[in-house]
Design a protein around this motif. Structure first.
Motif, PDB file in Angstrom:
ATOM      1  N   ALA A  24       7.459  -0.137 -18.659  1.00  0.00           N
ATOM      2  CA  ALA A  24       7.583  -0.667 -17.301  1.00  0.00           C
ATOM      3  C   ALA A  24       6.847   0.195 -16.277  1.00  0.00           C
ATOM      4  N   VAL A  25       7.032   1.501 -16.344  1.00  0.00           N
ATOM      5  CA  VAL A  25       6.540   2.376 -15.283  1.00  0.00           C
ATOM      6  C   VAL A  25       5.071   2.728 -15.479  1.00  0.00           C
ATOM      7  N   GLU A  26       4.693   3.061 -16.699  1.00  0.00           N
ATOM      8  CA  GLU A  26       3.291   3.383 -16.950  1.00  0.00           C
ATOM      9  C   GLU A  26       2.443   2.117 -16.944  1.00  0.00           C
ATOM     10  N   GLY A  27       2.998   1.038 -17.501  1.00  0.00           N
ATOM     11  CA  GLY A  27       2.262  -0.219 -17.485  1.00  0.00           C
ATOM     12  C   GLY A  27       1.944  -0.679 -16.078  1.00  0.00           C
ATOM     13  N   ALA A  57      12.457   5.912   3.695  1.00  0.00           N
ATOM     14  CA  ALA A  57      11.559   7.057   3.552  1.00  0.00           C
ATOM     15  C   ALA A  57      10.091   6.644   3.511  1.00  0.00           C
ATOM     16  N   GLY A  58       9.835   5.328   3.614  1.00  0.00           N
ATOM     17  CA  GLY A  58       8.458   4.874   3.704  1.00  0.00           C
ATOM     18  C   GLY A  58       7.828   4.435   2.408  1.00  0.00           C
ATOM     19  N   ALA A  59       8.640   3.984   1.463  1.00  0.00           N
ATOM     20  CA  ALA A  59       8.123   3.514   0.179  1.00  0.00           C
ATOM     21  C   ALA A  59       8.822   2.212  -0.198  1.00  0.00           C
ATOM     22  N   ILE A  60       8.417   1.625  -1.291  1.00  0.00           N
ATOM     23  CA  ILE A  60       9.100   0.442  -1.805  1.00  0.00           C
ATOM     24  C   ILE A  60       9.603   0.733  -3.214  1.00  0.00           C
ATOM     25  N   ALA A  61      10.722   0.101  -3.548  1.00  0.00           N
ATOM     26  CA  ALA A  61      11.379   0.383  -4.833  1.00  0.00           C
ATOM     27  C   ALA A  61      11.357  -0.852  -5.714  1.00  0.00           C
ATOM     28  N   PHE A  62      11.144  -0.618  -7.001  1.00  0.00           N
ATOM     29  CA  PHE A  62      11.207  -1.668  -8.007  1.00  0.00           C
ATOM     30  C   PHE A  62      12.226  -1.265  -9.066  1.00  0.00           C
ATOM     31  N   GLU A  63      13.223  -2.080  -9.243  1.00  0.00           N
ATOM     32  CA  GLU A  63      14.234  -1.795 -10.267  1.00  0.00           C
ATOM     33  C   GLU A  63      13.718  -2.230 -11.628  1.00  0.00           C
ATOM     34  N   VAL A  64      13.806  -1.318 -12.617  1.00  0.00           N
ATOM     35  CA  VAL A  64      13.449  -1.654 -13.992  1.00  0.00           C
ATOM     36  C   VAL A  64      14.635  -1.336 -14.891  1.00  0.00           C
ATOM     37  N   ARG A  65      14.793  -2.096 -15.949  1.00  0.00           N
ATOM     38  CA  ARG A  65      15.953  -1.965 -16.828  1.00  0.00           C
ATOM     39  C   ARG A  65      15.553  -1.351 -18.165  1.00  0.00           C
ATOM     40  N   LEU A  96       3.268   2.807 -11.559  1.00  0.00           N
ATOM     41  CA  LEU A  96       4.064   3.163 -10.393  1.00  0.00           C
ATOM     42  C   LEU A  96       3.907   4.652 -10.093  1.00  0.00           C
ATOM     43  N   ASP A  97       4.293   5.057  -8.888  1.00  0.00           N
ATOM     44  CA  ASP A  97       3.973   6.401  -8.412  1.00  0.00           C
ATOM     45  C   ASP A  97       5.061   7.432  -8.668  1.00  0.00           C
ATOM     46  N   GLY A  98       6.288   7.009  -8.839  1.00  0.00           N
ATOM     47  CA  GLY A  98       7.388   7.931  -9.063  1.00  0.00           C
ATOM     48  C   GLY A  98       8.582   7.159  -9.575  1.00  0.00           C
ATOM     49  N   MET A  99       9.624   7.877  -9.975  1.00  0.00           N
ATOM     50  CA  MET A  99      10.820   7.170 -10.440  1.00  0.00           C
ATOM     51  C   MET A  99      12.067   7.995 -10.186  1.00  0.00           C
ATOM     52  N   VAL A 100      13.140   7.254  -9.929  1.00  0.00           N
ATOM     53  CA  VAL A 100      14.475   7.825  -9.858  1.00  0.00           C
ATOM     54  C   VAL A 100      15.262   7.226 -11.005  1.00  0.00           C
ATOM     55  N   CYS A 101      15.801   8.074 -11.862  1.00  0.00           N
ATOM     56  CA  CYS A 101      16.528   7.609 -13.048  1.00  0.00           C
ATOM     57  C   CYS A 101      18.022   7.706 -12.804  1.00  0.00           C
ATOM     58  N   GLU A 121       0.815  -1.215   0.000  1.00  0.00           N
ATOM     59  CA  GLU A 121       0.000   0.000   0.000  1.00  0.00           C
ATOM     60  C   GLU A 121       0.852   1.270   0.000  1.00  0.00           C
ATOM     61  N   LYS A 122       2.163   1.127   0.133  1.00  0.00           N
ATOM     62  CA  LYS A 122       3.065   2.280   0.188  1.00  0.00           C
ATOM     63  C   LYS A 122       3.335   2.822  -1.222  1.00  0.00           C
ATOM     64  N   PRO A 123       3.899   4.038  -1.317  1.00  0.00           N
ATOM     65  CA  PRO A 123       4.306   4.534  -2.638  1.00  0.00           C
ATOM     66  C   PRO A 123       5.272   3.558  -3.304  1.00  0.00           C
ATOM     67  N   LYS A 124       5.104   3.394  -4.591  1.00  0.00           N
ATOM     68  CA  LYS A 124       5.918   2.443  -5.354  1.00  0.00           C
ATOM     69  C   LYS A 124       6.791   3.223  -6.327  1.00  0.00           C
ATOM     70  N   ILE A 125       8.081   3.123  -6.127  1.00  0.00           N
ATOM     71  CA  ILE A 125       9.044   3.953  -6.854  1.00  0.00           C
ATOM     72  C   ILE A 125       9.845   3.075  -7.811  1.00  0.00           C
ATOM     73  N   ALA A 126       9.913   3.484  -9.057  1.00  0.00           N
ATOM     74  CA  ALA A 126      10.762   2.796 -10.029  1.00  0.00           C
ATOM     75  C   ALA A 126      12.190   3.323  -9.928  1.00  0.00           C
ATOM     76  N   ILE A 127      13.140   2.419  -9.870  1.00  0.00           N
ATOM     77  CA  ILE A 127      14.548   2.779 -10.056  1.00  0.00           C
ATOM     78  C   ILE A 127      14.890   2.404 -11.492  1.00  0.00           C
ATOM     79  N   VAL A 128      15.030   3.410 -12.341  1.00  0.00           N
ATOM     80  CA  VAL A 128      15.310   3.163 -13.759  1.00  0.00           C
ATOM     81  C   VAL A 128      16.819   2.988 -13.910  1.00  0.00           C
ATOM     82  N   ASN A 129      17.212   1.778 -14.236  1.00  0.00           N
ATOM     83  CA  ASN A 129      18.627   1.406 -14.253  1.00  0.00           C
ATOM     84  C   ASN A 129      19.037   0.983 -15.656  1.00  0.00           C
ATOM     85  N   SER A 130      19.772   1.853 -16.330  1.00  0.00           N
ATOM     86  CA  SER A 130      20.299   1.529 -17.660  1.00  0.00           C
ATOM     87  C   SER A 130      21.675   0.885 -17.496  1.00  0.00           C
TER      88      SER A 130
END
Length: 560
Positions: free
Chosen positions: A108-111, A68-76, A114-119, A34-43
């Motif tokens: 990955a992110v729009e599909g 910080a109270g969220a969960i991160a998902f790494e996407v390539r 997810l709520d935010g992303m760090v590139c 239920e927490k914010p879901k953040i994409a880590i965009v990893n090239s």
């Protein structure tokens, strides 16, 4: 602070249930879902030093996001390095992969909603690709520059990737011993990160901060340094705050922010490739900024305040130590619009408050610039009805006007062979066409190789060059008009030049003209036939068929 997150679905619904099942298998507790879901965009990629360290950054960033109270998902995403993937497709995979990165991120992110992303930004095409995705998706986003590589030493002299690039072409024309080139290549790079000069990668990292999309004081930075990891940790905290604040890229990427980025790049004599990349970001962001027009308009307003290799004599390490992008913007002062909003949630003026420049020899005040003349010029004329770009550098040029007979080529291989055979002589204007976004396709690196080959042959001050291809951000030699548009492949004027035609280039009037009668040009246009299309299968034909014009950033558009 709470608000409805787009990533959350009603408990027990189909989407909630299947996502919960997937994430439970990854060890994510139901409460965390239920927490914010953040994409880590990893090239990331094992093909090049530019990206080799990114996997080591991800765990640090994940932990900061978790704290910080969220969960991160790494996407390539795809990870284009000019010096590696430029080998295939006549170099066409270099620029075209920028747009592939954008679409990778969208999928990955729009599909996943997810709520935010760090590139994690690294080599030069991944930076605009990720920024373009941020503008397109418009969800809270932070750009984190992952740093420049340490350069080396060979035979008691500094050596970096620029020296190897130049040296390779000098060796091809017989002006550098092969043993020395090999020695240079084995010692130029001593660790991961992007090219260490003010090439496209470091220029685009600076662009991120100047736009307000990267944390203040974060660019440029040495790869894997404590300063870089401190930014990573700050970014993990800040992105979660941005999600709750609903601070989105289009709140930041306004026309004034693009103006600030253009002025900052002009002040450091940055890469000419920032022009099309910034325009692409503006196009994807829907803000209507005319970046090409800004570079043309601001060129004479903004002095060059820092001279970093290859434009000047300083190394990127000295530039970082002097204060980097933040210090440059402080020196630019009221030339910038400091009321723009940035990723901090504060204005640029607030971010710059109290900033001091550590070394005013490296980053100079406006009263004592490195150069008053622009380091990047936009030319027009009957050969470049839209634009052509010249990287003039900061040294006063001996030759500001050049007029001579054209000698035309459709490939860099043919041009280099002619140079070796002595067919290109002092006074010639070398025309390289068919290297644009459609004709290349994807603007391969052949034009840069030809510039360095001309330099190696000792003709840098005696020969001019025009091309619809692009130049590496490390190129700052000779009188070269690049990215001439419209390009030859769509019957731009460059396609109509014939051997022996007189071409005039004038930096003072910012003109680039073909001295042939309008009637003759019209006759040639009526008789013109396009060259056979390159690459009728795979990614490059998709790109060729759908890429838009440079003046719109050369982004992929709806099929025509």
């Amino acid at each position: 602070m709470t608000r409805k997150l787009r990533s959350n679905f009603p408990r027990g619904s189909y989407l909630w249930a299947v996502r919960n099942a997937q994430w439970q298998a990854l060890g994510i507790p139901e409460a965390d879902c239920e927490k914010p879901k953040i994409a880590i965009v990893n090239s990331s990629s094992g093909l090049a030093a530019c990206f080799a360290h990114l996997d080591g950054i991800v765990p640090v960033l994940k932990e900061a996001i978790r704290a910080a109270g969220a969960i991160a998902f790494e996407v390539r995403t795809a990870a284009p390095s000019d010096f590696v993937i430029g080998a295939g497709g006549r170099g066409g995979y270099i620029l075209s992969t920028r747009d592939l990165v954008t679409n990778d991120v969208e999928v990955a992110v729009e599909g996943a909603q997810l709520d935010g992303m760090v590139c994690l930004t690294s080599c030069d095409k991944t930076v605009p690709g990720q920024l373009m995705a941020a503008g397109r998706l418009n969800i809270p986003t932070l750009m984190v520059a992952c740093g420049y590589q340490p350069s080396g030493e060979y035979q008691g002299e500094h050596v970096d990737i620029e020296d190897v690039f130049v040296g390779a072409m000098h060796a091809q024309v017989g002006h550098l011993a092969m043993d020395k080139l090999i020695g240079m290549s084995r010692n130029a790079i001593r660790g991961p990160g992007v090219c260490s000069g003010m090439g496209t990668a470091n220029s685009m990292h600076i662009v991120c901060e100047a736009l307000g999309m990267a944390l203040p004081g974060s660019t440029p930075v040495a790869a894997n340094s404590e300063a870089m990891f401190e930014t990573v940790r700050r970014a993990g905290q800040r992105i979660v705050e941005m999600v709750w604040e609903d601070l989105k890229p289009r709140d930041i990427l306004q026309t004034a922010a693009f103006g600030n980025a253009v002025k900052t790049i002009l002040s450091v004599g940055g890469s000419v490739n920032t022009v099309k990349h910034l325009q692409a970001v503006a196009t994807e962001s829907g803000c209507g900024a005319d970046v090409y027009g800004m570079f043309e308009r601001f060129a004479d307003e903004v002095p060059v305040l820092a001279g970093v290799r290859p434009v000047g004599e300083h190394f990127i390490e000295a530039f970082e130590s002097a204060g980097g992008a933040r210090a440059v913007m402080k020196q630019l002062g009221d030339l910038l619009d400091t009321e723009v909003v940035t990723c901090t949630g504060r204005t640029l003026a607030q971010n710059l408050h109290g900033v001091e420049v550590a070394d005013e020899e490296v980053i100079r005040p406006r009263s004592r610039p490195v150069a008053n003349k622009p380091a990047i010029m936009m030319l027009r004329g009957n050969l470049a009805p839209e634009y052509g770009i010249v990287k003039t550098g900061v040294i006063e040029r001996k030759v500001r006007r050049f007029s001579g007979p054209a000698i035309c080529f459709s490939t860099s291989d043919a041009a280099i062979a002619a140079l070796k055979n002595g067919e290109i002589r002092p006074g010639h204007v070398v025309v390289m066409r068919g290297a644009g976004v459609c004709g290349g396709p994807g603007m391969g690196g052949g034009s840069s190789r030809m510039v360095f080959a001309i330099d190696g042959a000792g003709l840098g001050e005696q020969v001019a060059m025009l091309t619809d291809g692009h130049l590496s951000g490390l190129v700052c030699k000779g009188l070269v008009v690049a990215e001439v548009s419209p390009e030859g492949a769509v019957c731009g004027p460059l396609a109509l030049v014939e051997d022996g035609d007189t071409i005039s280039i004038d930096l003072d009037t910012r003109r680039c003209d073909l001295e042939v009668s309008p009637e003759e040009v019209a006759r040639r246009r009526a008789a013109w036939k396009p060259s056979p299309k390159q690459f009728d299968s795979g990614w490059l034909q998709i790109y060729r068929r759908n890429v838009g014009p440079l003046t719109e950033g050369a982004v992929l558009v709806t099929p025509r």
